[in-house]
Design a protein around this motif. Structure first.
Motif, PDB file in Angstrom:
ATOM      1  N   GLY A  17      23.831  48.160 119.383  1.00 44.68           N
ATOM      2  CA  GLY A  17      25.134  48.319 118.744  1.00 44.68           C
ATOM      3  C   GLY A  17      25.942  49.467 119.278  1.00 44.68           C
ATOM      4  N   HIS A 151      27.057  55.821 115.237  1.00 44.42           N
ATOM      5  CA  HIS A 151      27.858  54.620 115.529  1.00 44.42           C
ATOM      6  C   HIS A 151      27.968  53.718 114.291  1.00 44.42           C
ATOM      7  CE1 HIS A 151      29.451  51.196 117.776  1.00 44.42           C
ATOM      8  NE2 HIS A 151      28.535  50.451 117.180  1.00 44.42           N
ATOM      9  N   THR A 152      26.853  53.560 113.561  1.00 41.24           N
ATOM     10  CA  THR A 152      26.862  52.722 112.357  1.00 41.24           C
ATOM     11  C   THR A 152      27.767  53.305 111.288  1.00 41.24           C
ATOM     12  OG1 THR A 152      24.609  51.987 112.845  1.00 41.24           O
ATOM     13  CG2 THR A 152      25.408  51.687 110.590  1.00 41.24           C
ATOM     14  N   LYS A 154      30.357  55.250 111.715  1.00 45.01           N
ATOM     15  CA  LYS A 154      31.758  55.087 112.118  1.00 45.01           C
ATOM     16  C   LYS A 154      32.213  53.640 111.944  1.00 45.01           C
ATOM     17  CE  LYS A 154      34.891  56.482 115.815  1.00 45.01           C
ATOM     18  NZ  LYS A 154      35.000  57.120 117.153  1.00 45.01           N
ATOM     19  N   GLU A 155      31.326  52.719 112.320  1.00 43.26           N
ATOM     20  CA  GLU A 155      31.674  51.301 112.183  1.00 43.26           C
ATOM     21  C   GLU A 155      31.817  50.926 110.704  1.00 43.26           C
ATOM     22  OE1 GLU A 155      28.729  48.241 113.278  1.00 43.26           O
ATOM     23  OE2 GLU A 155      30.233  47.575 114.741  1.00 43.26           O
ATOM     24  N   ASN A 156      30.891  51.430 109.870  1.00 44.10           N
ATOM     25  CA  ASN A 156      30.975  51.148 108.438  1.00 44.10           C
ATOM     26  C   ASN A 156      32.245  51.734 107.831  1.00 44.10           C
ATOM     27  OD1 ASN A 156      28.592  49.750 108.461  1.00 44.10           O
ATOM     28  ND2 ASN A 156      27.340  51.435 107.697  1.00 44.10           N
TER      29      ASN A 156
END
Length: 442
Positions: A17, A151-152, A154-156
């Motif tokens: 991801g 990254h998770t 920020k994506e969330n």
């Protein structure tokens, strides 16, 4: 002589991801690692180790330059010495969390401060820790996990913001829908009220016209009422939209009002033997559509109704009055009203009246209007529809039906209109005009 081994950097770290890191400065979209340590040797060793594994690394020897870098760059992981994170009431830790909310903070701690580091991990203040001296595999795994977590996060956060925007938009749409629904309900109630008022107005107009005609001549009112009975059944056919049906019924109610100014003797002659009218009587009688047209404007402002009234005595072949127009030049509803008027003004014993209508189709009457009239349910069995009741006079028994060949025909009220047409139709050549009309209508 010692041999120096030249080590080549490994392939970039692949984190599910997360875009691969291709080296510092080569792709600013890749996650970065900030290493903060006051010991120059440790700082250089960490940078070389991480870059060898494919991470992009920035280094800072103290909190101040680290905070400056945090203002300019978007870091996925901040790897800092544990003492720097807890020094000065954790100023570096707090300000890092504020400036880089998605970044994973990893502490480089001694074995003596492991318990303290674990407490901070449990409290959620830092992501994880690596003990000194570090194991290479543990260091790389922790940094990789921190980058994936950043990254998770920020994506969330992006998804949550998108969800908030969608919810806000949905709320706005819901408010708009509720507003439109309220507006539609108000318009529907208004239309229902208007429809009720128009229906009541239509009924009031019919009653008023009936009493007005009755005050002039009772028989004229009776004939007008009979005309309305026919037209109401005609207007119930699906071929007429509600507004057209209303126009047709109201036109039938007012189409004879022009005769209220006639002398009573003339009205009696009109209602009696129409063929006995003198030229002067006929000329006077033929003015009533214009007079009725003028009076219709006072009952309803719709000009279509006045036009129906004015043209209800026009003939399909152009032999009618007052203007002598023909065919499609006559308004469609006026052609329909003419069928009912023809039945009332030229009474023929039931059910020979249907035959009479078929004969007049294409002459004085529009064939399409006659064909539509013949679709009235139970037309054959409704004898009262073709005979107007006379005031104070008992109704005579129905006279026998004669076909065009002169033979008598016993009416079976179970017959449909098409059955009756076939019974009435003589064995004529289908190529003739009458034969073609009978074939079309039957």
């Amino acid at each position: 002589m010692s041999t120096q081994t030249q080590l080549a950097p490994r392939d970039p770290i692949v984190i599910p991801g997360v875009p691969p890191v291709r080296g510092r400065g080569e792709d600013r979209a890749c996650p970065l690692v900030l290493v903060v340590n006051t010991d120059a040797v440790t700082l250089e060793a960490l940078q070389l180790t991480l870059e060898f594994e494919g991470f992009a690394v920035h280094q800072a020897p103290a909190p101040a330059p680290a905070l400056a870098l945090l203002e300019r760059e978007d870091f996925a992981v901040v790897l800092a010495d544990h003492e720097l994170l807890v020094r000065d009431q954790s100023d570096l830790l707090i300000r890092t969390a504020i400036r880089q909310p998605y970044a994973s903070i990893v502490a480089l701690t001694s074995v003596f401060a492991v318990n303290q580091a674990m407490e901070q991990v449990s409290a959620g203040r830092i992501f994880g820790f690596v003990t000194k001296p570090w194991l290479r595999e543990e260091l790389i795994a922790t940094i990789a996990a921190g980058a994936a977590t950043a990254h998770t996060r920020k994506e969330n956060a992006g998804l949550q913001q998108e969800l908030r925007d969608l919810n806000q938009h949905a709320a706005q749409l819901q408010l708009r829908i509720e507003g439109l629904d309220a507006e539609l309900s108000a318009k529907l109630k208004s239309l229902q009220a208007q429809g009720h008022l128009r229906q009541r107005g239509l009924e009031d107009a019919q009653h008023f016209c009936h009493h007005l005609l009755a005050s002039r001549h009772p028989a004229l009112a009776v004939r007008s009422q009979h005309l309305l009975t026919i037209v109401r059944k005609f207007a119930r056919l699906d071929a007429f939209k509600p507004e057209a049906a209303r126009q047709l019924v109201l036109a039938a109610a007012v189409c004879d009002l022009g005769m209220i100014g006639f002398e009573a003797a003339l009205i009696e002659r009109v209602l009696g033997n129409f063929a006995s009218l003198s030229d002067a009587d006929t000329e006077t009688y033929e003015t009533h559509p214009i007079l009725s047209h003028n009076l219709a404007c006072h009952f309803d402002p719709d000009p279509a109704i006045a036009e129906i009234v004015k043209n209800h005595h026009e003939h399909f072949d152009g032999s009618g009055f007052p203007a002598g127009i023909k065919g499609d030049a006559i308004p469609w509803l006026a052609r329909c009203l003419a069928v009912a008027v023809h039945l009332v003004e030229k009474p023929v014993p039931h059910p020979a009246a249907i035959e009479h209508l078929l004969v007049q189709a294409g002459r004085t009457l529009d064939p399409a209007a006659v064909n539509l009239f013949c679709r009235i349910p139970n037309l054959v069995g409704d004898a009262a529809l073709f005979r107007a009741p006379q005031p104070g006079i008992a109704q005579p028994l129905a006279t026998p039906l004669y076909s065009l060949e002169g033979s008598t025909f016993n009416l079976d009220t179970s017959l449909t209109t098409q059955d009756l047409v076939k019974k009435l139709a003589p064995p004529v050549d289908r190529s003739t005009q009458l034969g073609q009309r009978l074939q079309t209508l039957g």
